[in-house]
Design a protein around this motif. Structure first.
Motif, short mmCIF file in Angstrom:
data_model
loop_
_atom_site.label_atom_id
_atom_site.label_comp_id
_atom_site.label_asym_id
_atom_site.label_seq_id
_atom_site.Cartn_x
_atom_site.Cartn_y
_atom_site.Cartn_z
N ARG A 186 0.70 -1.25 0.03
CA ARG A 186 -0.07 0.04 0.08
C ARG A 186 0.77 1.37 0.10
N GLY A 187 2.00 1.07 -0.14
CA GLY A 187 3.15 2.29 -0.48
C GLY A 187 3.54 2.73 1.01
N PHE A 188 3.33 2.14 2.36
CA PHE A 188 3.83 2.69 3.37
C PHE A 188 5.08 2.00 3.82
N ARG A 189 5.80 2.23 4.85
CA ARG A 189 6.74 1.78 5.31
C ARG A 189 6.94 1.60 6.66
N SER A 190 5.84 1.63 7.49
CA SER A 190 5.54 1.54 8.75
C SER A 190 4.25 0.78 8.85
N PRO A 191 4.18 0.14 10.11
CA PRO A 191 4.79 0.17 11.17
C PRO A 191 6.03 -0.72 10.83
N ARG A 192 7.09 -0.32 11.26
CA ARG A 192 8.51 -0.90 10.88
C ARG A 192 9.01 -2.16 11.42
N VAL A 193 8.23 -2.57 12.34
CA VAL A 193 8.62 -4.09 13.06
C VAL A 193 7.85 -4.85 11.88
N LEU A 194 6.76 -4.60 11.45
CA LEU A 194 6.17 -5.65 10.47
C LEU A 194 7.12 -5.54 9.02
#
Ligand SMILES: Nc1ncnc2c1ncn2[C@@H]1O[C@H](COP(=O)(O)OP(=O)(O)OP(=O)(O)O)[C@@H](O)[C@H]1O
Ligand SMILES: Cc1ncc(C[n+]2csc(CCOP(=O)(O)O)c2C)c(N)n1
Ligand SMILES: [Mg+2]
Length: 321
Positions: A186-194
């Motif tokens: 979806r073009g996101f970079r977070s949550p980083r942990v996932l």
């Protein structure tokens, strides 16, 4: 069936057959007595003069299994090795050696290939395994084909040993990588942990041999998604698996992503792939080792159910589907 994938003169294609139809075709070929376990499990088990060896191959193709804009080369290497090492873990074994097939276009930066190698070597080192050979060829898409060899202190744990009355359990992170992929797509970079869980899975390497020693009756690494992979166990064992939705605990970052994207959080745990963790069955009398969560039971029948019914949502990952 996808009729758009018809071959010349309407002849069926492998797209029609599907990943597992194709594998079933190969699996029908006859084999000699030295093959103790052939196609159909996480590894084959082949007799050699000094004992027996576990062997498995996994292919990672750019665009299908990883994207260079989603992960550094080092992490692609870690994941490529993990995908293979976890198949040895799923037999209750320990990996010893890897060969690495590598194909890429000529304009790939040397640094990318070097970082990939470093990632593979570092992941292998977690279990004491080494890269001992491989092959290099030119190709349009970056492709990494690793073969892993391993050994087992006891008879390997197969997918086919689950029996009615056994409990079904998993260990390690489940749904994290799938949720990370969902976020990246979806073009996101977070949550980083996932996102990090997708980029660099952490197979619980020691848990495989521990589960085998504990008496696991069947085991598999979760790469396609828990429902799909338990489906392989159910089919190979000739049993059904009944999961209890309430037994799954949804980790807060997964709950957050589910809420933010209007997706059922449980679907990440049940259908998310790429975690390379373990699912197994154990006799009810022995229970499960520390760190495992019981999420269901083995019963007579076929297929996998959640709270008594087939899962209505999307299934796990299957190539050509
Ligand atoms: N082209 C092939 N020829 C022979 N056997 C194959 C072929 N492709 C797959 N198999 C066998 O089919 C079985 C299922 O393969 P699949 O890739 O689904 O399992 P897997 O290796 O456990 O996957 P993962 O590494 O994603 O956990 C394995 O035993 C594998 O060795
Ligand atoms: C870019 C990108 N898109 C989608 C996915 C998801 N995915 C691809 S293959 C697979 C199953 C295991 O593979 P195999 O059966 O080949 O061992 C999964 C869950 C991904 N990892 N990367
Ligand atoms: Mg596997």
């Amino acid at each position: 069936m996808d009729t758009t994938s018809r071959g010349a003169e309407g002849r069926p294609t492998i797209g029609d057959l599907g990943e597992f139809g194709l594998i079933a075709q190969v699996a029908r070929e006859p084999r000699s007595d030295r093959v103790q376990v052939g196609p159909g499990d996480d590894c084959a088990y082949v007799r050699v003069p000094t004992g027996s060896v576990l062997v498995s191959t996994d292919l990672l193709v750019e665009g299908r299994h990883f994207r260079r804009d989603w992960a550094e080369a080092y992490d692609v290497g870690r994941r490529a090795a993990a995908a293979n090492l976890s198949d040895v873990m799923a037999m209750g074994g320990v990996a010893t050696a890897l060969t690495v097939g590598f194909a890429a276009p000529a304009d790939l930066e040397v640094q990318w290939a070097e970082d990939l190698t470093r990632g593979i070597v570092d992941e292998a080192a977690l279990v004491g395994a080494e890269v001992v050979g491989g092959d290099v060829t030119a190709a349009d898409a970056v492709t990494i084909a690793i073969t892993v060899l391993g050994e087992s202190a006891q008879s390997p744990v197969l997918r086919s040993g689950a029996r009615p009355g056994d409990v079904v359990a998993f260990t390690g992170r489940i749904g994290w990588a799938g949720a990370g992929l969902h976020v990246l797509a979806r073009g996101f970079r977070s949550p980083r942990v996932l996102v990090d869980a997708f980029r660099r899975p952490e197979p619980p390497y020691e848990a495989g041999p521990v589960a085998a020693a504990h008496g696991a009756t069947a085991m598999i690494d979760v790469s396609d998604g828990l429902l799909a992979d338990l489906g392989h166990v159910a089919e190979a064992s000739g049993v059904a698996i009944a999961l209890d939705a309430a037994a799954f605990e949804v980790a807060p970052p997964i709950a957050d992503v589910a809420a933010a994207t209007n997706v059922d959080a449980l679907s990440f745990l049940l259908t998310g792939g790429d975690d390379h963790t373990l699912a197994a069955t154990f006799p009810a009398s022995t229970g499960v080792p520390d760190g495992w969560t019981v999420v269901g039971t083995v019963v007579e029948g076929e297929g996998v159910t959640v709270d008594g019914a087939p899962w209505e949502g999307a299934g796990g990952h299957e190539h050509y589907r």
